[in-house]
Design an enzyme around this catalytic site. Structure first.
Site: not given
Length: 354
Positions: A171, A319-321, A94
């Site tokens: 997240e 994940g993590e955007g 990200v």
């Protein structure tokens, strides 16, 4: 109880003008497909014929989860603070994609099980050092729930007050696919085995164990509360089986919608945050743009439940955007065609006679 929200659907007043402008660009009707839907949604949210997403921001919420003690994750809990530092140092996916697209990144600690050093990109809103193991007891107190929701509200306000016109959320938290699956199971009534996925790479036995832990945790909570999970309020569900970063995301989504600001939903965990937010204020859904369908098996089920059409399907499961930031250039393009593309009239092109 946490902050009350009063979220209205975007006004329909501008719909006819927006659709007319989209339809009269130099193209066949509907030829830009999903970009037209995004342009229409953004124009309606911003109540303008020239929607603008030129000042975006990515906020990644991070926290740890006590249920990791039950062996539901392939990675140890120490990875959460290590990955937070990786975000801050620019080494995470990200981080790389935000740098590529010149999108500011902020990482917010709402419950990492470590004391993190100050950093210009780090927001410290720590509720506690990890949630409790919800297979054994409630995940959090009502006060902790309130603080987690408020952390997201405050972050959304901070960004919007600074002129941000598109929020993206991500997240980080080892074990948070288990937490999300547990919340989803309770929220929409599907079975734990349908919601439990591989997360960071569990094998079939690991997934089966995760589903068992989820079901046992929900049964424990039903016994403690004296209510079936289907009857739980948002507050009861969050206190019993929630996660700090998921609730902070939900708070940020709710406040974004409260302030009529569009936000981008990343993958499975972020979608669960929206599902929870929707239980509090149904119209929050109107302000959400769905970035992608992830590889996590329950995500398609959840997107179908939300009647969501994600922009991308790249088999991501990070994940993590990461999916949200990858979708950003297409969201930009939706705004740009509406603003800059010629109409049949301005270009002197003959339109359809139908």
């Amino acid at each position: 109880m946490f902050k009350q929200f009063s979220i209205q659907a975007p006004s329909a007043v501008i719909e006819t003008e927006l659709q007319h402008k989209i339809d009269n660009k130099t193209k066949p009707l509907g030829a830009l497909g999903d970009l037209e839907s995004i342009a229409f949604q953004l124009g309606k949210i911003q109540q303008t014929l020239i929607p603008n997403v030129s000042k975006p921001k990515m906020i990644v919420f991070a926290a740890d989860h006590g249920v990791v003690a039950q062996g539901i994750s392939l990675f140890p809990q120490e990875v959460t603070p290590q990955m937070v530092m990786n975000f801050l140092m620019g080494g995470a996916a990200v981080s790389v994609f935000c740098a590529q697209h010149n999108v500011p990144l902020r990482v917010v600690d709402v419950g990492v099980n470590a004391q993190l050093n100050e950093h210009p990109l780090l927001g410290i809103r720590k509720v506690a050092f990890s949630s409790k193991d919800f297979s054994q007891q409630a995940a959090m107190t009502s006060h902790e729930l309130e603080k987690a929701i408020q952390a997201g509200v405050d972050e959304a306000n901070l960004a919007i007050d600074d002129g941000v016109n598109l929020l993206m959320f991500g997240e980080m938290g080892i074990g948070n696919t288990c937490v999300s699956s547990c919340m989803m199971t309770a929220l929409i009534g599907v079975s734990a085995i349908d919601c439990a996925g591989r997360g960071t790479g569990l094998d079939s036995a690991g997934v089966s164990h995760k589903a068992q832990v989820i079901e046992q945790s929900l049964t424990r909570a039903e016994q403690v509360t004296g209510q079936k999970r289907s009857a739980w309020s948002a507050q009861t569900l969050a206190e019993q089986v929630g996660g700090f970063e998921i609730l902070a995301m939900a708070g940020a989504m709710l406040q974004s919608a409260q302030r009529q600001t569009a936000f981008v939903v990343d993958g499975f965990i972020c979608s669960v945050a929206l599902l929870f937010a929707q239980k509090i204020a149904p119209h929050v859904r109107d302000y959400a743009i769905f970035a992608h369908q992830s590889n996590e098996k329950a995500h398609k089920l959840l997107l179908d439940h939300l009647q969501a059409e994600p922009i991308l399907s790249l088999d991501l499961r990070l994940g993590e955007g990461s999916g949200a930031i990858l979708a950003y250039p297409l969201i930009q393009s939706a705004c740009l065609f509406l603003k800059n593309m010629a109409s049949f009239e301005s270009a002197g092109v003959s339109g359809s006679e139908q």
